[in-house]
Design a protein around this motif. Sequence first.
Motif, PDB file in Angstrom:
ATOM      1  N   THR A 129       1.074  -0.587   0.340  1.00 26.22           N
ATOM      2  CA  THR A 129      -0.062   0.217  -0.208  1.00 26.22           C
ATOM      3  C   THR A 129       1.281   1.303  -0.137  1.00 26.22           C
ATOM      4  O   THR A 129       2.027   1.264   0.620  1.00 26.22           O
ATOM      5  N   GLY A 130       0.245   2.173  -0.167  1.00 21.76           N
ATOM      6  CA  GLY A 130       1.159   3.441  -0.263  1.00 21.76           C
ATOM      7  C   GLY A 130       2.082   4.117  -1.037  1.00 21.76           C
ATOM      8  O   GLY A 130       2.006   4.124  -2.625  1.00 21.76           O
ATOM      9  N   ARG A 131       3.440   3.751  -0.777  1.00 23.45           N
ATOM     10  CA  ARG A 131       4.635   4.066  -2.118  1.00 23.45           C
ATOM     11  C   ARG A 131       4.716   2.759  -2.414  1.00 23.45           C
ATOM     12  O   ARG A 131       5.700   2.537  -3.375  1.00 23.45           O
ATOM     13  N   PHE A 132       4.649   1.803  -1.891  1.00 22.23           N
ATOM     14  CA  PHE A 132       4.139   0.620  -2.393  1.00 22.23           C
ATOM     15  C   PHE A 132       6.296   0.207  -2.675  1.00 22.23           C
ATOM     16  O   PHE A 132       6.576   0.398  -4.068  1.00 22.23           O
ATOM     17  N   TRP A 133       7.293   0.545  -1.955  1.00 22.93           N
ATOM     18  CA  TRP A 133       8.572   0.326  -1.607  1.00 22.93           C
ATOM     19  C   TRP A 133       8.577  -0.954  -1.073  1.00 22.93           C
ATOM     20  O   TRP A 133       8.673  -1.759  -0.615  1.00 22.93           O
ATOM     21  N   LEU A 134       9.771  -2.121  -2.155  1.00 24.27           N
ATOM     22  CA  LEU A 134      10.007  -2.937  -1.825  1.00 24.27           C
ATOM     23  C   LEU A 134      11.456  -3.417  -1.447  1.00 24.27           C
ATOM     24  O   LEU A 134      12.033  -3.869  -2.120  1.00 24.27           O
ATOM     25  N   GLY A 135      11.990  -2.793  -0.191  1.00 25.19           N
ATOM     26  CA  GLY A 135      13.538  -4.007   0.771  1.00 25.19           C
ATOM     27  C   GLY A 135      14.084  -4.981   0.557  1.00 25.19           C
ATOM     28  O   GLY A 135      12.892  -5.830   1.143  1.00 25.19           O
ATOM     29  N   LEU A 136      14.847  -5.218   0.109  1.00 20.25           N
ATOM     30  CA  LEU A 136      15.520  -6.712  -0.712  1.00 20.25           C
ATOM     31  C   LEU A 136      16.928  -6.301   0.333  1.00 20.25           C
ATOM     32  O   LEU A 136      17.538  -5.677   0.749  1.00 20.25           O
ATOM     33  N   ASP A 149      22.246   0.810 -10.926  1.00 20.64           N
ATOM     34  CA  ASP A 149      20.440   0.811 -11.457  1.00 20.64           C
ATOM     35  C   ASP A 149      20.609   0.071 -12.914  1.00 20.64           C
ATOM     36  O   ASP A 149      20.808   0.302 -13.972  1.00 20.64           O
ATOM     37  N   GLU A 150      18.900  -0.917 -11.901  1.00 19.41           N
ATOM     38  CA  GLU A 150      19.191  -1.708 -13.254  1.00 19.41           C
ATOM     39  C   GLU A 150      17.118  -2.186 -13.552  1.00 19.41           C
ATOM     40  O   GLU A 150      16.613  -1.990 -12.180  1.00 19.41           O
ATOM     41  N   MET A 151      16.737  -2.359 -14.653  1.00 23.22           N
ATOM     42  CA  MET A 151      15.556  -2.823 -14.401  1.00 23.22           C
ATOM     43  C   MET A 151      15.177  -4.390 -14.067  1.00 23.22           C
ATOM     44  O   MET A 151      16.690  -5.409 -14.698  1.00 23.22           O
ATOM     45  N   ILE A 152      15.056  -5.104 -12.973  1.00 23.55           N
ATOM     46  CA  ILE A 152      14.786  -6.312 -13.176  1.00 23.55           C
ATOM     47  C   ILE A 152      13.817  -7.007 -13.136  1.00 23.55           C
ATOM     48  O   ILE A 152      12.229  -5.981 -13.032  1.00 23.55           O
ATOM     49  N   SER A 162       6.779  -8.934 -15.470  1.00 19.07           N
ATOM     50  CA  SER A 162       6.528  -7.157 -15.109  1.00 19.07           C
ATOM     51  C   SER A 162       7.707  -7.001 -14.640  1.00 19.07           C
ATOM     52  O   SER A 162       9.071  -7.151 -13.908  1.00 19.07           O
ATOM     53  N   PRO A 163       7.841  -5.223 -15.042  1.00 23.14           N
ATOM     54  CA  PRO A 163       9.792  -4.991 -15.177  1.00 23.14           C
ATOM     55  C   PRO A 163       9.084  -4.363 -13.753  1.00 23.14           C
ATOM     56  O   PRO A 163       8.416  -3.538 -13.753  1.00 23.14           O
ATOM     57  N   SER A 164      10.523  -3.997 -13.665  1.00 20.73           N
ATOM     58  CA  SER A 164      10.412  -3.679 -12.017  1.00 20.73           C
ATOM     59  C   SER A 164      11.941  -2.957 -12.070  1.00 20.73           C
ATOM     60  O   SER A 164      12.327  -3.737 -12.138  1.00 20.73           O
ATOM     61  N   ASN A 165      11.950  -1.719 -11.251  1.00 22.27           N
ATOM     62  CA  ASN A 165      13.375  -0.252 -11.435  1.00 22.27           C
ATOM     63  C   ASN A 165      13.613  -0.829 -10.068  1.00 22.27           C
ATOM     64  O   ASN A 165      14.043  -0.974  -9.018  1.00 22.27           O
ATOM     65  N   TYR A 166      15.418  -1.585 -10.073  1.00 20.09           N
ATOM     66  CA  TYR A 166      16.802  -1.872  -8.932  1.00 20.09           C
ATOM     67  C   TYR A 166      17.431  -0.425  -8.525  1.00 20.09           C
ATOM     68  O   TYR A 166      17.668  -0.046  -9.405  1.00 20.09           O
ATOM     69  N   LEU A 167      17.231  -0.709  -7.969  1.00 18.80           N
ATOM     70  CA  LEU A 167      17.926   1.018  -7.115  1.00 18.80           C
ATOM     71  C   LEU A 167      18.787   0.326  -6.204  1.00 18.80           C
ATOM     72  O   LEU A 167      18.737  -0.542  -5.139  1.00 18.80           O
ATOM     73  N   ALA A 168      20.262   0.469  -6.357  1.00 24.06           N
ATOM     74  CA  ALA A 168      20.870  -0.598  -6.290  1.00 24.06           C
ATOM     75  C   ALA A 168      21.609   0.602  -4.738  1.00 24.06           C
ATOM     76  O   ALA A 168      22.423  -0.251  -3.831  1.00 24.06           O
ATOM     77  N   ASN A 169      22.072   1.666  -4.851  1.00 23.90           N
ATOM     78  CA  ASN A 169      22.249   2.349  -3.465  1.00 23.90           C
ATOM     79  C   ASN A 169      21.221   1.978  -2.274  1.00 23.90           C
ATOM     80  O   ASN A 169      21.482   1.538  -1.277  1.00 23.90           O
ATOM     81  N   THR A 171      18.911  -0.922  -2.526  1.00 20.60           N
ATOM     82  CA  THR A 171      19.124  -2.207  -2.035  1.00 20.60           C
ATOM     83  C   THR A 171      17.315  -2.504  -1.949  1.00 20.60           C
ATOM     84  O   THR A 171      16.812  -3.407  -1.648  1.00 20.60           O
ATOM     85  N   GLY A 172      16.415  -1.802  -3.016  1.00 21.14           N
ATOM     86  CA  GLY A 172      15.254  -2.385  -3.529  1.00 21.14           C
ATOM     87  C   GLY A 172      14.505  -2.057  -4.151  1.00 21.14           C
ATOM     88  O   GLY A 172      14.532  -1.544  -5.237  1.00 21.14           O
ATOM     89  N   LEU A 173      13.028  -2.733  -5.248  1.00 23.01           N
ATOM     90  CA  LEU A 173      12.493  -1.874  -5.994  1.00 23.01           C
ATOM     91  C   LEU A 173      11.559  -1.049  -5.674  1.00 23.01           C
ATOM     92  O   LEU A 173      11.485  -1.023  -4.778  1.00 23.01           O
ATOM     93  N   SER A 174      11.542   0.056  -6.962  1.00 22.56           N
ATOM     94  CA  SER A 174      10.344   1.080  -6.923  1.00 22.56           C
ATOM     95  C   SER A 174       9.566   0.787  -7.800  1.00 22.56           C
ATOM     96  O   SER A 174       8.496  -0.026  -7.864  1.00 22.56           O
ATOM     97  N   GLY A 175       9.895   2.103  -8.923  1.00 24.44           N
ATOM     98  CA  GLY A 175       8.575   1.793 -10.080  1.00 24.44           C
ATOM     99  C   GLY A 175       8.863   0.220 -10.818  1.00 24.44           C
ATOM    100  O   GLY A 175       9.982  -0.495 -10.559  1.00 24.44           O
ATOM    101  N   GLY A 176       7.204  -0.398 -10.954  1.00 22.72           N
ATOM    102  CA  GLY A 176       6.982  -1.525 -11.213  1.00 22.72           C
ATOM    103  C   GLY A 176       6.695  -2.388 -10.593  1.00 22.72           C
ATOM    104  O   GLY A 176       5.846  -3.037 -10.656  1.00 22.72           O
ATOM    105  N   TRP A 177       6.992  -2.016  -9.075  1.00 32.69           N
ATOM    106  CA  TRP A 177       6.389  -3.363  -7.854  1.00 32.69           C
ATOM    107  C   TRP A 177       5.987  -2.980  -8.130  1.00 32.69           C
ATOM    108  O   TRP A 177       4.165  -3.819  -7.098  1.00 32.69           O
ATOM    109  N   ARG A 178       4.910  -1.150  -7.732  1.00 31.27           N
ATOM    110  CA  ARG A 178       3.007  -1.182  -7.582  1.00 31.27           C
ATOM    111  C   ARG A 178       2.820  -1.847  -8.795  1.00 31.27           C
ATOM    112  O   ARG A 178       1.727  -2.712  -7.927  1.00 31.27           O
TER     113      ARG A 178
END
Length: 219
Positions: A129-136, A149-152, A162-169, A171-178
């Motif tokens: 819910t909300g911002r839909f941030w997934l920390g790995l 940063d890479e598309m996963i 489903s493509p999702s934007n992985y932010l390396a710094n 360590t989580g998924l942002s855009g696309g995870w929602r």
Amino acid sequence: MVESATSNYEKLRRQRLKENKKRMEELNLSKSLYAATPKPSPAKHRKPKSARKEVDLFAVRRSRRTAGKPRPDYKEGMCLMLSRGDLLNCVYASHESRLSAVKRAEQLESELGFEYPCFVKPMSRSHVTGRFWLGLPQRFCKAHLPKEDEMITLEDEDGNESPSNYLANRTGLSGGWRGFALDHELVDGDALVFQLIRPTKFMVYIVRVNEHENGDESN
């Protein structure tokens, strides 16, 4: 002389007061002044608030792994509301249900073998819910995922990607995870198994928090 001048002044003053009073009565000013009252400001008409629309549940997707099992009930523990006010009305999974989902996810992880690296990620309200941030897990990211940063790609058990934007710094998924979370109706308490089958591709297995295979949580 002084007393006579004072008495004359007093007579003139009283005479002027009488004349002024008479003039005001003739002009009807005294009554109008006392009778005048401020006009009340018109009341503002507020539009009635429209009734909150009920959110219809999406059609439940059934993976091949659970296609032959009884249809689970997702109403309990569901938290698909997106607005800040609705978050307060959500019903979250109980501690026992969370542990059961994690246990079943860990069992599934062990059955996948060691050919590809895996990890289990329980879902909380910030993930679905909300911002839909997934920390790995940081250790997993540093050992297996790209340093920049890479598309996963996230692939479910039915082969949907489903493509999702992985932010390396971070360590989580942002855009696309929602989109992935909403398309798969993830709720608070679900447990996901991420299996890295390629450097930038996860196979994702979903263990539902209210899904008890054969009616027995131990399974």
